[in-house]
Design a protein around this motif. Structure first.
Motif, PDB file in Angstrom:
ATOM      1  N   GLU A   1       9.171  -7.857  -4.913  1.00 34.03           N
ATOM      2  CA  GLU A   1      10.592  -7.931  -4.260  1.00 34.03           C
ATOM      3  C   GLU A   1      10.525  -7.805  -2.752  1.00 34.03           C
ATOM      4  O   GLU A   1      10.889  -8.440  -2.108  1.00 34.03           O
ATOM      5  CB  GLU A   1      11.448  -6.690  -4.737  1.00 34.03           C
ATOM      6  N   LYS A   2       9.736  -6.940  -2.179  1.00 35.10           N
ATOM      7  CA  LYS A   2       9.385  -6.906  -1.010  1.00 35.10           C
ATOM      8  C   LYS A   2       8.765  -8.020  -0.441  1.00 35.10           C
ATOM      9  O   LYS A   2       8.911  -8.484   0.838  1.00 35.10           O
ATOM     10  CB  LYS A   2       8.547  -5.643  -0.664  1.00 35.10           C
ATOM     11  N   ASP A   3       7.591  -8.722  -1.047  1.00 38.35           N
ATOM     12  CA  ASP A   3       6.961  -9.851  -0.856  1.00 38.35           C
ATOM     13  C   ASP A   3       7.318 -11.136  -1.026  1.00 38.35           C
ATOM     14  O   ASP A   3       6.943 -12.285  -1.007  1.00 38.35           O
ATOM     15  CB  ASP A   3       5.596  -9.749  -1.433  1.00 38.35           C
ATOM     16  N   ARG A   4       8.968 -11.141  -1.633  1.00 39.10           N
ATOM     17  CA  ARG A   4       9.400 -12.335  -2.171  1.00 39.10           C
ATOM     18  C   ARG A   4       9.230 -13.428  -1.425  1.00 39.10           C
ATOM     19  O   ARG A   4       9.158 -14.647  -1.813  1.00 39.10           O
ATOM     20  CB  ARG A   4      10.963 -12.062  -2.292  1.00 39.10           C
ATOM     21  N   GLU A   5       9.587 -13.403   0.078  1.00 37.70           N
ATOM     22  CA  GLU A   5       9.659 -14.635   0.972  1.00 37.70           C
ATOM     23  C   GLU A   5       8.218 -15.248   0.935  1.00 37.70           C
ATOM     24  O   GLU A   5       8.189 -16.277   0.743  1.00 37.70           O
ATOM     25  CB  GLU A   5      10.124 -14.204   2.637  1.00 37.70           C
ATOM     26  N   LEU A   6       7.268 -14.344   1.154  1.00 41.82           N
ATOM     27  CA  LEU A   6       5.964 -14.980   1.342  1.00 41.82           C
ATOM     28  C   LEU A   6       5.514 -15.414  -0.181  1.00 41.82           C
ATOM     29  O   LEU A   6       4.925 -16.689  -0.108  1.00 41.82           O
ATOM     30  CB  LEU A   6       5.032 -13.711   1.718  1.00 41.82           C
TER      31      LEU A   6
ATOM     32  N   GLY B   1      -0.538  -5.993 -11.349  1.00 41.26           N
ATOM     33  CA  GLY B   1      -1.220  -6.063  -9.806  1.00 41.26           C
ATOM     34  C   GLY B   1      -2.555  -6.051  -9.865  1.00 41.26           C
ATOM     35  O   GLY B   1      -3.393  -6.667 -10.579  1.00 41.26           O
ATOM     36  N   LEU B   2      -3.095  -5.245  -8.582  1.00 46.61           N
ATOM     37  CA  LEU B   2      -4.356  -5.228  -8.276  1.00 46.61           C
ATOM     38  C   LEU B   2      -5.359  -4.528  -8.973  1.00 46.61           C
ATOM     39  O   LEU B   2      -6.552  -4.936  -9.278  1.00 46.61           O
ATOM     40  CB  LEU B   2      -4.603  -5.147  -6.868  1.00 46.61           C
ATOM     41  N   LEU B   3      -4.790  -3.308  -9.369  1.00 45.89           N
ATOM     42  CA  LEU B   3      -5.902  -2.311  -9.831  1.00 45.89           C
ATOM     43  C   LEU B   3      -6.441  -2.589 -11.203  1.00 45.89           C
ATOM     44  O   LEU B   3      -7.876  -2.495 -11.061  1.00 45.89           O
ATOM     45  CB  LEU B   3      -5.136  -0.946 -10.252  1.00 45.89           C
TER      46      LEU B   3
ATOM     47  N   VAL C   1       2.321   2.189 -15.157  1.00 50.82           N
ATOM     48  CA  VAL C   1       2.641   2.781 -13.770  1.00 50.82           C
ATOM     49  C   VAL C   1       2.623   1.371 -12.748  1.00 50.82           C
ATOM     50  O   VAL C   1       3.563   1.219 -12.024  1.00 50.82           O
ATOM     51  CB  VAL C   1       1.979   3.674 -13.278  1.00 50.82           C
ATOM     52  N   HIS C   2       1.547   0.827 -12.656  1.00 47.29           N
ATOM     53  CA  HIS C   2       1.206  -0.325 -11.710  1.00 47.29           C
ATOM     54  C   HIS C   2       2.085  -1.484 -12.104  1.00 47.29           C
ATOM     55  O   HIS C   2       2.249  -2.240 -11.164  1.00 47.29           O
ATOM     56  CB  HIS C   2      -0.341  -0.575 -11.670  1.00 47.29           C
ATOM     57  N   LYS C   3       2.469  -1.871 -13.303  1.00 48.59           N
ATOM     58  CA  LYS C   3       3.405  -2.919 -13.441  1.00 48.59           C
ATOM     59  C   LYS C   3       4.750  -2.621 -12.948  1.00 48.59           C
ATOM     60  O   LYS C   3       5.165  -3.504 -12.214  1.00 48.59           O
ATOM     61  CB  LYS C   3       3.790  -2.978 -15.168  1.00 48.59           C
ATOM     62  N   ARG C   4       5.009  -1.371 -12.783  1.00 48.81           N
ATOM     63  CA  ARG C   4       6.422  -1.016 -12.330  1.00 48.81           C
ATOM     64  C   ARG C   4       6.106  -1.206 -10.508  1.00 48.81           C
ATOM     65  O   ARG C   4       7.003  -1.681  -9.878  1.00 48.81           O
ATOM     66  CB  ARG C   4       6.798   0.314 -12.403  1.00 48.81           C
ATOM     67  N   TYR C   5       4.943  -0.796 -10.038  1.00 49.86           N
ATOM     68  CA  TYR C   5       4.733  -0.811  -8.633  1.00 49.86           C
ATOM     69  C   TYR C   5       4.649  -2.360  -8.359  1.00 49.86           C
ATOM     70  O   TYR C   5       5.212  -2.850  -7.540  1.00 49.86           O
ATOM     71  CB  TYR C   5       3.353  -0.201  -8.273  1.00 49.86           C
TER      72      TYR C   5
ATOM     73  N   MET D   1       0.603  -1.003  -0.029  1.00 46.66           N
ATOM     74  CA  MET D   1       0.003  -0.132   0.059  1.00 46.66           C
ATOM     75  C   MET D   1       0.910   1.292  -0.178  1.00 46.66           C
ATOM     76  O   MET D   1       0.428   2.235  -0.827  1.00 46.66           O
ATOM     77  CB  MET D   1      -0.957   0.012   1.213  1.00 46.66           C
ATOM     78  N   PRO D   2       1.800   1.219   0.982  1.00 52.00           N
ATOM     79  CA  PRO D   2       2.664   2.398   0.742  1.00 52.00           C
ATOM     80  C   PRO D   2       3.171   2.804  -0.695  1.00 52.00           C
ATOM     81  O   PRO D   2       3.663   4.062  -1.061  1.00 52.00           O
ATOM     82  CB  PRO D   2       3.961   2.392   1.906  1.00 52.00           C
ATOM     83  N   VAL D   3       3.493   1.708  -1.213  1.00 56.72           N
ATOM     84  CA  VAL D   3       4.086   1.891  -2.595  1.00 56.72           C
ATOM     85  C   VAL D   3       2.993   2.171  -3.778  1.00 56.72           C
ATOM     86  O   VAL D   3       3.100   3.273  -4.493  1.00 56.72           O
ATOM     87  CB  VAL D   3       4.626   0.554  -3.471  1.00 56.72           C
TER      88      VAL D   3
END
Length: 604
Positions: free
Chosen positions: A436-441, A460-462, A426-430, A393-395
């Motif tokens: 990358e932040k969620d990689r482990e999950l 992504g989600l949008l 834009v959201h493809k980059r997001y 969300m912050p991204v």
């Protein structure tokens, strides 16, 4: 479709650091608009540029890609729109923004007048070293006011004192001795937003709500429901959430706020009321609506109204659940419910639960069961996009709907100023950044066989929300429970049938269950309308939601396929923003200044 945004490498390098060029570009742009000089305008726009318009020039929601299509649109509409008085915004001066290391654009916000009203525009310029000039990559224009119409805000508010007659005057107004001009079906956020907008423009409006209290749409959902969008994204028109409000709103808290919102803005609502029929009277150009109004103490009063406009704001598919029929359901000894009927996990301690579906409501409900140590399994029919809320969300909300964001109206304009094809890039980059932040999950989900995707073309989600109104989960813990085995997972097959003790699958396996929850979303919105509208009228209505070839959401907020009938729907953000567009169209029709919708090249 474009594969990426205009980057420094494709433009020949980063741009000059000065923002003064914004004034020079805007002067040329303004002069070309004032003289209706289309060739001069095209010289200021990249060949692969976009012009997105909401009502200002088209009386519709249109996006034109490439200078050939923009040229045709401008020759057809520019002169008749009578754009004038173009001015750079004093509040939002030209701003050189670098959202990524390889992308820089100069954002220009401006205002203008048209033949019928006032508007706001936003241009994003990129510097092309080969051309040696700043050129518009995107231009956005929207109607945002009507000449002669002042919303009842600030100094235009009701100034007369009211001593001892306020409550009685509200009660008298709610009787609607004279039929309202606009009737809204539903008083969730969609209906309330457009009701508030119309009231502030001086339009007589009434909401008809089947529930006993405003907010029951949220109050009656599962106990664990909490908004996955942050507070900055979810404000309502005219009355934003206070700065003390928590970042993510529990459904029950939102229900209370909606009830307060109605009281604070004095919005007229008939509660415990339903529409029996709604008939178009061609010779009068009006709707005849039969309303069964709920009365205090019970009972219904039948009221026949003639109204000019009807707004269908009854939620996704009118709130009608998508409930599949599967062999053996009648034999099952347990309980079968849709997610809209499920309330709390507390009633099923010691039981076995199977949830059909793998998007937001399925995960939320499974999370609640697992938190109560209840044996719960998700049956995944389709792949889903997964994003950890605290990472993502912050991204995806930064710069617009996060802490230290611009004022809500400007944030909405900035968001809308990106055509949806550009927003997808834009959201493809997001999405890549968040992954990358969620990689482990995500690696953990892959190990246990959870089927996931990266959204529409990796965005992504949008665009799952825009295309399907679902198909994603913003993780607040359920995904890790799946990885850890605290929530069971079944996929890779189909449901064969129900058995007396559970559900059998096409691979021959069976899962025992005391409760089966279908988190399968909602059906076709038109099916919810069949008992109110003539079937031939419903068939003529355009399909609503999903994205057309221009990237615009179909039929919502504008041309529904039938005159004076409107679909009002969307999340809190979309309802807030587009309720203004709907109200402007209705008010313009009331004033006799609504123009013709620009249909050339419009996707069917």
């Amino acid at each position: 479709m474009a594969k990426d945004l205009p980057t420094h490498s494709t433009l020949g390098g980063p741009p000059p650091p000065s923002v003064d060029a914004g004034q020079a570009w805007f002067t040329s742009f303004s002069n070309a608009i004032s003289s209706c000089d289309v060739p001069a305008l095209l010289g200021l726009i990249r060949e692969d540029g976009f012009w997105r318009d909401m009502l200002a020039l088209t009386w519709d929601f249109r996006t034109f890609k490439g200078t050939e299509r923009i040229k045709e649109f401008l020759y057809d509409r520019l002169q008749g729109a009578e754009l004038s008085s173009l001015k750079l915004s004093n509040d939002f001066p030209p701003n050189l923004e670098q959202p990524w290391e390889d992308v820089t654009w100069l954002i220009i916000t401006f205002t203008f007048s048209t033949k019928v009203g006032t508007g706001t525009g936003i241009a994003r310029l990129v510097y092309d070293h080969k051309a040696g000039a700043w050129q518009a990559y995107t231009i956005y224009t929207t109607l945002w006011g009507l000449h002669g119409v002042s919303e009842a805000l600030g100094s235009n508010r009701l100034m007369q004192p009211n001593h001892g007659q306020w409550i009685s005057s509200l009660a008298k107004a709610l009787e609607f001795e004279k039929d309202p001009e606009v009737l809204i079906f539903g008083a969730g956020q969609a209906g309330l937003d457009v009701s508030a907008r119309l009231k502030m423009m001086g339009v007589s409006v009434l909401c008809v709500e089947r529930n006993a209290r405003v907010g029951d749409q949220w109050r009656g959902r599962y106990e664990a429901l909490c908004l996955h969008d942050p507070v900055w994204y979810d404000h309502l028109p005219y009355l934003p959430f206070p700065s003390t409000w928590r970042a993510y709103t529990p459904a029950a808290k939102l229900a209370q706020w909606l009830e307060f919102y109605v009281q604070a803005l004095e919005l007229p609502i008939w509660l415990s009321s339903t529409v029996e029929s709604c008939t178009w009277i061609e010779r009068e150009g009006k709707w005849e609506v039969v309303v069964l109004r709920g009365k205090e103490g019970g009972g219904k009063e039948r009221r026949v109204m003639k109204v000019s406009q009807v707004v269908y704001a009854a939620g996704w598919a009118g709130g009608v659940p998508n409930m599949p029929r599967i062999a053996g359901m009648d034999e099952f000894r347990g309980k079968i419910v849709h997610s809209t009927q499920h309330k709390t996990a507390k009633d099923y301690v010691g039981k076995k639960v199977l949830i059909i579906g793998a998007a937001t409501s399925a995960h939320d409900i499974a999370h609640d069961f697992a938190n109560h140590d209840i044996d719960v399994t998700i049956f995944q029919r389709n792949s889903a996009y997964i994003m950890i809320t605290r990472h993502g969300m912050p991204v995806v909300a930064r710069g617009l709907y996060w802490d230290d964001c611009p004022p809500t109206e400007q944030a909405d304009m900035l968001s809308a100023s990106l055509p949806n094809e550009v927003m997808r890039l834009v959201h493809k980059r997001y999405t890549q950044e968040v992954a990358e932040k969620d990689r482990e999950l995500l690696e953990g989900l892959d190990r246990v066989g959870f089927r996931r995707n990266e959204g529409v073309e990796g965005s992504g989600l949008l665009f799952l929300a825009y295309y399907r109104a679902g198909g994603y989960y913003l993780d607040v813990g359920a995904s890790q429970m799946i990885v850890d085995g605290k929530i069971g997972l079944k996929n890779g097959c189909e449901i064969d049938r129900f058995t007396p003790s559970g559900v059998r699958f096409s691979d021959g396996s069976e899962i025992a269950a005391d409760l089966v929850v279908f988190a399968t979303g909602f059906g076709d919105i038109k099916k919810s309308m069949g008992n109110m509208f003539a079937s031939d009228l419903v068939e003529k209505l355009k399909p609503v939601w999903g994205v057309d070839e221009e990237g615009e959401i179909r039929a919502a907020w504008g041309d529904s396929g039938h005159e004076k009938f409107w679909y009002m729907m969307g999340n809190l953000c979309l309802c807030r923003f587009h309720s203004k567009h709907m109200a402007l169209q209705i008010k313009a029709m009331q004033m006799g200044v609504f123009g013709d919708r620009y249909q050339k090249g419009k996707p069917s």
